[in-house]
Write a protein that holds these residues in place. Sequence first.
Motif, PDB file in Angstrom:
ATOM      1  N   ASP A 214       0.862  -1.187   0.000  1.00 30.04           N
ATOM      2  CA  ASP A 214       0.000   0.000   0.000  1.00 30.04           C
ATOM      3  C   ASP A 214       0.900   1.239   0.000  1.00 30.04           C
ATOM      4  OD1 ASP A 214      -2.204   1.668   0.409  1.00 30.04           O
ATOM      5  OD2 ASP A 214      -2.460   1.149   2.516  1.00 30.04           O
ATOM      6  N   ARG A 289      -9.939  -7.953   7.672  1.00 28.89           N
ATOM      7  CA  ARG A 289     -10.613  -7.813   6.373  1.00 28.89           C
ATOM      8  C   ARG A 289      -9.572  -7.588   5.307  1.00 28.89           C
ATOM      9  NH1 ARG A 289      -8.952  -2.734   5.792  1.00 28.89           N
ATOM     10  NH2 ARG A 289      -8.378  -1.772   7.760  1.00 28.89           N
ATOM     11  N   ASP A 292      -7.896  -1.868   1.556  1.00 25.07           N
ATOM     12  CA  ASP A 292      -8.403  -1.033   0.484  1.00 25.07           C
ATOM     13  C   ASP A 292      -7.370   0.080   0.329  1.00 25.07           C
ATOM     14  OD1 ASP A 292      -9.780   0.695  -1.160  1.00 25.07           O
ATOM     15  OD2 ASP A 292     -11.682   0.502  -0.112  1.00 25.07           O
ATOM     16  N   GLU A 294      -5.552  -2.471  -1.347  1.00 23.95           N
ATOM     17  CA  GLU A 294      -4.863  -3.717  -1.701  1.00 23.95           C
ATOM     18  C   GLU A 294      -5.791  -4.736  -2.375  1.00 23.95           C
ATOM     19  OE1 GLU A 294      -4.643  -2.106   1.235  1.00 23.95           O
ATOM     20  OE2 GLU A 294      -2.864  -2.704   2.360  1.00 23.95           O
TER      21      GLU A 294
HETATM   22  N1  GLY Z   1      -4.958   0.049   2.963  1.00 22.15           N
HETATM   23  C1  GLY Z   1      -4.984   0.044   4.366  1.00 22.15           C
HETATM   24  C2  GLY Z   1      -6.192  -0.540   4.959  1.00 22.15           C
HETATM   25  O1  GLY Z   1      -7.059  -1.036   4.270  1.00 22.15           O
HETATM   26  O2  GLY Z   1      -6.305  -0.534   6.187  1.00 22.15           O
END
Ligand code: GLY
Length: 430
Positions: A214, A289, A292, A294
């Motif tokens: 990320d 989870r 996001d 990723e």
């Molecule tokens: N991309 C970092 C998260 O989803 O926590």
Amino acid sequence: MRILILGSGGREHALARAFAASPSVEALFVAPGNPGTAALGTTLDVAATNGPAVLDLVATHAIDMTVIGPEQPLVDGVADRLRNAGHAVVGPSQAAARLEGSKAFAKAFMQRCNIPTAAFKTFSAADADAARAYLDAQPVPIVVKASGLAGGKGAFVCATRQEAHDALDAIVEDRAFGTAGDQIVIEEFMTGEEASVFALTDGDRYVLLTPSQDHKAIGEGGVGPNTGGMGAYAPAPVVSGGRLTTICRTIIEPTLAGMAAEGHPYQGILYCGLMMTDAGPKVVEFNCRLGDPEAQVVLPLIANDVGDLFMQVAQGELRGTAVQARDGAAACVVLASGGYPTDYETGFPITGIEDAETVEGVHVIHAGTARADDGTLVTAGGRVCNVVGVADTLEHALERAYRGVEAIEFEGKTVRRDIGQKGLMHQTAE
Ligand code: GLY
Ligand code: AMP
């Protein structure tokens, strides 16, 4: 099978896209969804955190499996509510989701199970003076965190003691994160490159998705405040084969075994946020989870029928020891609103998404978008949309994604131009 996805961000659109391409999936529902998911399945106007209403949806629409995208419904116990009623769910129980919902719990758990992570101490907000005294005795840089959920914004990497005290004051005096700041974790500062590794687990067995990276800071080169994530790519070469084996043996396996031994078997997706330190991979944080952004890069690299794979997880019958990975690479560039992650305006028209998707190997994932009354697509959040490029190499995936980025316009469009550069540097070094 009939699938319900809970959530409304880029991760959920990426999940919807993966399920839509899955031969075993016959119907797809998303609650509450976004304009991107609306093109792939039926939108249901129910909040992901509304457990009783979600349970009704599962019955009304004869849902075979519910996939919970974001952390809040998991931390609130929506998975338990569905599972207790006999439904198949991908996502951990409320007790297991404490690995994300309480950093104080996660750190104490890692300490009990000897899982490598930064040295730390936990304080209650009521005992802030003890936290202040502890800070004064520690070297800097140092990291101050609100223990509870804070949308990725509750961790402060502090270069000076003054910054650390300011962070502490923001959490305990200004209550910047509300009850998420009832406990504070103060951590040793670690150095190294970060990576995200996702394990899909049925509580006992697990399979790994392709390691990704990320880009959390708003600014190029990793400067400025942290965001939800400004871009991602996979595979991440920093997680080489040997390191991945170490991560499995020292982090993932003891975590799953420890949660099971403590009576909270972890079923769903375990997100390991890792730092590759000189002393080996260490946990920065666990999430319960997919990441996001990723998810936007790891899901297109799965060659399995994703519906079938997730159903194995939900039913506690994970078969095989590995996900079938597609060759090549994926890159995701986030298009954010001007001023994100602090103050930004919304409601600006978005153009060019269809043009972006004419670039070979490119698709666009919606996040903070909405339809205005006249049907115009407008900005509706901090992270507006994501351009994903898939190709034979990381270099080509990035080229494709950035060509797509050029096609999309909205007022204040903000993009990091250096997504994937660390990955390319590893490849040059090899
Ligand atoms: N991309 C970092 C998260 O989803 O926590
Ligand atoms: P977290 O919310 O715990 O994932 O922290 C957000 C970001 O802060 C991480 O992705 C890291 O970039 C940084 N960070 C958190 N903890 C540490 C640490 N102990 N040492 C160095 N950086 C950290």
